[in-house]
Scaffold this active site. Structure first.
Site, PDB file in Angstrom:
ATOM      1  N   SER A 100       0.804  -1.227   0.000  1.00  0.00           N
ATOM      2  CA  SER A 100       0.000   0.000   0.000  1.00  0.00           C
ATOM      3  C   SER A 100       0.835   1.274   0.000  1.00  0.00           C
ATOM      4  O   SER A 100       0.313   2.347  -0.283  1.00  0.00           O
ATOM      5  CB  SER A 100      -0.940   0.011   1.211  1.00  0.00           C
ATOM      6  OG  SER A 100      -0.210   0.123   2.411  1.00  0.00           O
ATOM      7  N   LYS A 170       0.942   4.709   6.878  1.00  0.00           N
ATOM      8  CA  LYS A 170       0.412   5.533   5.790  1.00  0.00           C
ATOM      9  C   LYS A 170       1.082   6.903   5.844  1.00  0.00           C
ATOM     10  O   LYS A 170       1.834   7.218   6.762  1.00  0.00           O
ATOM     11  CB  LYS A 170      -1.113   5.702   5.903  1.00  0.00           C
ATOM     12  CG  LYS A 170      -1.925   4.423   6.012  1.00  0.00           C
ATOM     13  CD  LYS A 170      -1.921   3.604   4.736  1.00  0.00           C
ATOM     14  CE  LYS A 170      -2.753   2.335   4.902  1.00  0.00           C
ATOM     15  NZ  LYS A 170      -2.601   1.440   3.733  1.00  0.00           N
TER      16      LYS A 170
END
Length: 321
Positions: A100, A170
């Site tokens: 990701s 993230k």
């Protein structure tokens, strides 16, 4: 010489005429002085020997160094305590389990996370890559690792990346007060200002995703929360896709473990994780009151100047009437 010898044996000669016997010239306690390490001879050597001895008369013995094997448990204990303190308060290693964050981070990378600055009240800033605890079942359905006892122990003290903790990684896009917006394929905007994300968004991806699951949005980040997105935009279940959870996709600042600062493993991937240049622009949200005040000040000054000039023309140089 013969008479002296005879006289000595018969006892007819005085003491002053007796020859010195060899034993008379030997100073007492010679062995003690040598054992004590004294260089003094004669009858006065006894005091030196007593000074060098300890209270019970025995000479001090040098201490033998402890065996390495006896020291080893102590050294291991100190190392474990230091590792635990470092993991708890300074730096912790984390393993990247997914794609990701490509290409910034690859699956299998080990990153070091700074845990010190949050202890001093520092909060996440735009552009930083952060590790945070799962806010509300973001990892539901993901495979759970099953480490053995040794791996658990090493993870607990920080010598191995965490294996059991439910953590994600993230990039911070918005902080408290920011308005974050995606329309079409992008660009992504923060407080109305477009971000140039070509340096970190996965090649071939668009900054925004056109779908009806959360790719199109406009949100305002509440106090105490952050908005996060993965760099692999089309392969990241980030804040965009958790509008239905109890935090509406936002991540509580208290859930943030720390900022990822460096890729430490493998050696061929070693690199730092700086904040991209696009976040250097002024992205702060200006309050409506502040904007109104900024616009009103020039108008007030202009009107005041006009009135002052007009009054001077009407009254002119005055005289008492």
């Amino acid at each position: 010489m013969g008479d002296l010898a005879v006289g000595a044996r018969s006892g007819h000669e005085g003491p002053e005429e007796r020859p010195e016997r060899p034993e008379d010239s030997v100073p007492p306690a010679v062995e003690d002085d040598v054992t004590a390490g004294s260089d003094n001879g004669g009858d006065s050597g006894g005091d030196g020997g007593r000074d060098a001895r300890d209270g019970d008369g025995a000479a001090p013995q040098p201490k033998k160094p402890r065996s390495f094997w006896k020291e080893l448990p102590l050294l291991i204990g100190i190392a474990l305590v230091l590792a635990l303190l470092i993991k708890t308060f300074l730096v912790q290693a984390f393993s990247i389990p997914s794609d990701s964050m490509q290409n910034t981070l690859q699956q299998g990378d080990r990153v070091l996370v700074d845990k010190l600055t949050p202890w001093f009240g520092s909060e996440p800033e735009r552009g930083e890559v952060v590790v945070f605890h799962d806010p509300d079942k973001w990892l539901a359905g993901e495979p759970t690792p099953n480490p053995n006892a040794i791996q658990k122990g090493l993870s607990w003290i920080g010598l191995m990346p965490s294996a059991e903790e439910k953590d994600l990684i993230k990039r911070v896009i918005g902080v408290a007060g920011d308005t974050v917006e995606c329309k079409g394929t992008g660009p992504l905007k923060v407080n109305g200002k477009a971000l140039n994300e070509t340096s970190y968004v996965y090649p071939g991806n668009t900054p925004c995703t056109v779908d009806d699951l959360g790719g199109q949005f406009k949100v305002k980040v509440p106090e105490g929360k952050i908005w996060v997105m993965g760099d692999h935009r089309q392969n990241s279940l980030d804040s965009r896709y958790h509008h239905q959870d109890k935090y509406k996709g936002f991540v509580p600042v208290d859930n943030v473990v720390g900022r990822a600062i460096v890729v430490a493993w493998p050696p061929t991937r070693w690199s730092t994780l700086p904040v991209p240049d696009t976040f250097d622009q002024n992205l702060s949200a200006a309050a409506p009151g502040a904007l109104g005040l900024a616009g009103a000040v020039p108008l007030v000054l202009w009107r005041r100047r006009r009135l002052t000039v007009g009054n001077a023309r009407v009254s002119g140089p005055g005289t008492a009437g």
